[in-house]
Design an enzyme around this catalytic site. Structure first.
Site, PDB file in Angstrom:
ATOM      1  N   SER A   1       0.818  -1.209   0.000  1.00  6.90           N
ATOM      2  CA  SER A   1       0.000   0.000   0.000  1.00  6.90           C
ATOM      3  C   SER A   1       0.855   1.263   0.000  1.00  6.90           C
ATOM      4  O   SER A   1       1.615   1.504  -0.926  1.00  6.90           O
ATOM      5  CB  SER A   1      -0.958  -0.051   1.198  1.00  6.90           C
TER       6      SER A   1
ATOM      7  N   LYS B   1      -0.697  -4.033  -3.597  1.00 11.71           N
ATOM      8  CA  LYS B   1      -1.986  -3.423  -3.273  1.00 11.71           C
ATOM      9  C   LYS B   1      -2.061  -2.073  -3.972  1.00 11.71           C
ATOM     10  O   LYS B   1      -1.457  -1.107  -3.538  1.00 11.71           O
ATOM     11  CB  LYS B   1      -2.166  -3.247  -1.771  1.00 11.71           C
TER      12      LYS B   1
ATOM     13  N   GLU C   1      11.370   5.218  -9.292  1.00 10.79           N
ATOM     14  CA  GLU C   1      11.113   5.772 -10.612  1.00 10.79           C
ATOM     15  C   GLU C   1      11.545   7.234 -10.764  1.00 10.79           C
ATOM     16  O   GLU C   1      11.860   7.669 -11.871  1.00 10.79           O
ATOM     17  CB  GLU C   1       9.614   5.642 -10.937  1.00 10.79           C
TER      18      GLU C   1
END
Length: 396
Positions: free
Chosen positions: A298, A323, A309
């Site tokens: 999560s 999730k 990224e």
């Protein structure tokens, strides 16, 4: 020495946490007063069938029933058709307990759990807690709470029964290697820091975030600035077994490590509600390695993906939980609530990780029977992350 692993008693993915927990990002909103049944439903044959069924049960059956019992049953039935473990009807008492779980101070026995098919698996046992003193261990399954099977309850109900006032007792039956043990444990008030840090050799700053509670952003900010003052040249961020929690707090941590710009994009049923949540910066140019595993979930995945990224950080460990959905808590009359999945989230590069998770840059499986810690001599996965970070530092 094992590094302290604390966390909120419930993950907000459940997490419940799964879910977790506990746990997951929740908004608290209010239903408009005087909500009316829309004309489209009043004229709907299925809704007329529902009303007729209700009236027939009330007037014909010999079995005891009440309007409240029937309507709660109907609500649970509707939610159940979604086949979504993260969507639940919360009774007034469950709503109160659920809201209290977002507070880093609670009364309980000192465990963090993850829901399984018909029971709860213990993820963490807090040091010096009543659960630790009773001998509970990570990996054990809670199959019975106060002589009631967990399989007969939804996860939030089970967790609510484990909680309770200070100086009262809860009886748990746990399963470990097909052996059942019963423990009678006294509840206590437990304060829960969620961030722990230290300096390691080679100017490596180690920071462990157990989950994202109400004060995690402030804790991380204070400790990160202290680590920088101590000469940190690289960061080892340990998010193993972090079930998530409040995305607002994960965003505060992202401000420290991720350059100004997108962290996560939320996509709702109505595209007009879609939004991108951003880091306010300044971020950091310090090389980062993030330790992750199958219980990194999560909000912890949101932060991990943004670092990977957008900051150039490296993930080390195993694929994360996966999730990629968001829950919202919607208030109902009488102080009840509906916890409902309302959005999908996407990483800055557009990944949707539900049931997929994040792939580590360096795959390194967890050794069997090794508990994650801050001691490289006791934790080969941590030692691997240090090696990767030193290489990363050498090339920055």
């Amino acid at each position: 020495m094992r590094f302290p692993k604390w966390g909120l008693w419930l993950s907000a993915t459940l997490v419940l946490m799964a879910g977790s927990s506990v746990g997951t990002w929740y908004w608290l909103t209010q239903v408009e007063p005087g909500v009316r049944i829309p004309a489209s439903m009043r004229n709907n044959k299925e809704f007329a069938q529902f009303v007729q069924t209700y009236q027939l049960i009330r007037s014909k059956t010999i079995w005891s029933n009440s309007p409240h019992q029937l309507l709660v049953g109907a609500i649970n039935g509707m939610v159940g058709t979604l086949h979504d473990q993260f969507s639940n009807y919360l009774s007034p008492s469950s709503t109160k307990n659920f809201n209290a779980l977002l507070n880093p101070t609670f009364t309980g026995i000192g465990i963090e759990v993850e829901p399984e098919a018909h029971d709860l698996r213990i993820m963490q046992v807090f040091s010096h807690s009543p659960a630790a003193l009773a001998g509970l261990k990570p990996g054990e399954l809670i199959v019975d709470v106060n002589h009631t099977s967990v399989a007969s309850m939804n996860p939030i109900q089970a967790l609510s029964r484990i909680r309770g006032p200070v100086n009262t007792y809860v009886t748990l039956t746990v399963e470990d290697h097909n052996q059942l043990q019963t423990h009678r444990i006294e509840r206590e008030k437990i304060a829960l820091p969620t961030v722990f840090s230290q300096m390691m050799p080679h100017h490596i700053a180690y920071m462990n975030i157990t989950e994202f509670g109400n004060n995690t952003g402030q804790e991380a900010t204070q400790q990160w600035h202290q680590l920088l003052r101590q000469g940190a040249r690289g960061l080892l961020l340990d998010l193993r077994n972090n079930p998530g929690g409040e995305v607002s707090q994960a965003l505060q941590v992202a401000n420290l490590f991720v350059p100004k710009g997108p962290v996560v994009t939320l996509k709702f049923k109505n595209p007009e509600q879609d939004q991108t949540l951003n880091s306010d910066g300044p971020g950091t140019s310090v090389p980062i390695v993030v330790l992750v595993n199958g219980q990194t979930a999560s909000a912890a995945e949101i932060l991990s993906a943004a670092i990977q990224e957008r900051q150039g950080g490296l993930l080390v460990g195993t694929r994360t939980y996966g999730k990629g959905i968001v829950q919202q808590v919607l208030s109902l009359p009488g102080h009840a609530a509906l916890k409902l999945t309302v959005a999908r989230y996407y990483t800055p590069n557009g990944q949707y990780i539900e049931h997929v998770g994040l792939a580590p840059n360096v795959y390194d499986p967890e050794p069997i029977d090794v508990v994650p810690s801050n001691n490289p001599n006791q934790d080969p996965q941590l030692q691997k992350a240090i090696t990767v970070l030193l290489q990363h530092m050498a090339h920055r």
